[in-house]
Motif scaffolding. Sequence first.
Motif, short mmCIF file in Angstrom:
data_model
loop_
_atom_site.label_atom_id
_atom_site.label_comp_id
_atom_site.label_asym_id
_atom_site.label_seq_id
_atom_site.Cartn_x
_atom_site.Cartn_y
_atom_site.Cartn_z
N ALA A 96 -12.01 38.50 -47.30
CA ALA A 96 -11.44 39.75 -46.78
C ALA A 96 -12.47 40.87 -46.64
N PRO A 97 -13.42 41.04 -47.55
CA PRO A 97 -14.40 42.12 -47.37
C PRO A 97 -15.42 41.88 -46.26
N ILE A 98 -15.49 40.67 -45.72
CA ILE A 98 -16.46 40.35 -44.67
C ILE A 98 -15.76 40.48 -43.31
N PRO A 99 -16.24 41.37 -42.43
CA PRO A 99 -15.57 41.54 -41.13
C PRO A 99 -15.79 40.33 -40.22
N THR A 100 -14.70 39.67 -39.88
CA THR A 100 -14.73 38.53 -38.96
C THR A 100 -13.57 38.65 -37.98
N TYR A 101 -13.63 37.86 -36.93
CA TYR A 101 -12.51 37.76 -36.00
C TYR A 101 -11.45 36.85 -36.60
N PRO A 102 -10.21 36.96 -36.14
CA PRO A 102 -9.19 36.00 -36.59
C PRO A 102 -9.58 34.57 -36.17
N ILE A 103 -9.40 33.62 -37.06
CA ILE A 103 -9.79 32.24 -36.79
C ILE A 103 -8.70 31.49 -36.05
N VAL A 104 -7.45 31.70 -36.45
CA VAL A 104 -6.33 30.95 -35.89
C VAL A 104 -5.63 31.78 -34.81
N HIS A 105 -5.24 31.10 -33.74
CA HIS A 105 -4.54 31.77 -32.64
C HIS A 105 -3.28 30.98 -32.31
N PRO A 106 -2.13 31.54 -32.26
CA PRO A 106 -1.77 32.93 -32.53
C PRO A 106 -1.97 33.27 -34.01
N GLY A 107 -2.13 34.55 -34.29
CA GLY A 107 -2.47 35.01 -35.62
C GLY A 107 -1.47 34.63 -36.70
N PHE A 108 -0.19 34.60 -36.36
CA PHE A 108 0.86 34.19 -37.28
C PHE A 108 1.69 33.12 -36.59
N VAL A 109 2.35 32.28 -37.37
CA VAL A 109 3.09 31.15 -36.81
C VAL A 109 4.24 31.62 -35.92
N TRP A 110 4.82 32.77 -36.20
CA TRP A 110 5.96 33.25 -35.42
C TRP A 110 5.56 33.98 -34.15
N GLU A 111 4.30 34.31 -33.98
CA GLU A 111 3.83 34.94 -32.75
C GLU A 111 3.67 33.85 -31.69
N ASP A 112 4.28 34.04 -30.56
CA ASP A 112 4.20 33.08 -29.46
C ASP A 112 4.52 31.67 -29.96
N PHE A 113 5.75 31.52 -30.44
CA PHE A 113 6.18 30.31 -31.14
C PHE A 113 6.04 29.04 -30.32
N TYR A 114 6.11 29.13 -29.01
CA TYR A 114 6.06 27.94 -28.17
C TYR A 114 4.68 27.63 -27.63
N SER A 115 3.64 28.21 -28.21
CA SER A 115 2.28 27.90 -27.78
C SER A 115 1.57 27.09 -28.86
N GLU A 116 0.61 26.30 -28.44
CA GLU A 116 -0.16 25.47 -29.37
C GLU A 116 -1.00 26.36 -30.29
N THR A 117 -1.15 25.92 -31.52
CA THR A 117 -2.02 26.60 -32.47
C THR A 117 -3.44 26.13 -32.22
N THR A 118 -4.37 27.07 -32.09
CA THR A 118 -5.78 26.74 -31.87
C THR A 118 -6.62 27.47 -32.90
#
Length: 130
Positions: A96-118
Motif C-alpha cells: 500500500a505505501p508503494i504507488p502502483t497502478y491497479p493490477i486487476v481490471h475491473p478493479g472490483f469484482v462487481w464493477e462491469d460484472f459481465y466482462s472478463e477479469t484481466t
Amino acid sequence: MKHTTPTLACMLLVGSFAVMSPVQADVPAESYGEIVGRKLLSGLGNMTTAVAEVPKNIIIVNNESNFAYAFSGGLLKGILHTVGRMGVGIADLITAPIPTYPIVHPGFVWEDFYSETTYGPAMVGQSTNH
C-alpha cells in the motif's frame, strides 16, 4: 527586421504555454494519500469479495457457450480468478505505501460484472492498455 524573429519566437512560446495549461489542468493527479487509501480499500475489497468470481465466470462462459461447459469450465476459471484476485488483494495490502497502478481490471469484482477479469502491469511507467 532584426527584432521580428525574436518577438515571433517569444509569442509562439507564450502561446504554446497558454494552450497547454488548460489541458494539463483537466487531469488531476492522485495524491499519495489517495493512492495509499485506494490500495488499502481495493486490497480489502478484493480479498473479501474474490469468491464472487466463481458465479461471474459461470455466467460469462454460459453466455458464450452452453450450460454444461459453463458449469465445468466457468467453475474452474472462476476458482483461478478467485485465487488471482485474492493474491492481488494481499499484494495491494502489503504494498500500500508503494504507488502502483491497479493490477486487476475491473478493479472490483462487481464493477462491469459481465466482462472478463484481466491482470496488467502494476509499476508506474509501464504502459497500460485499460
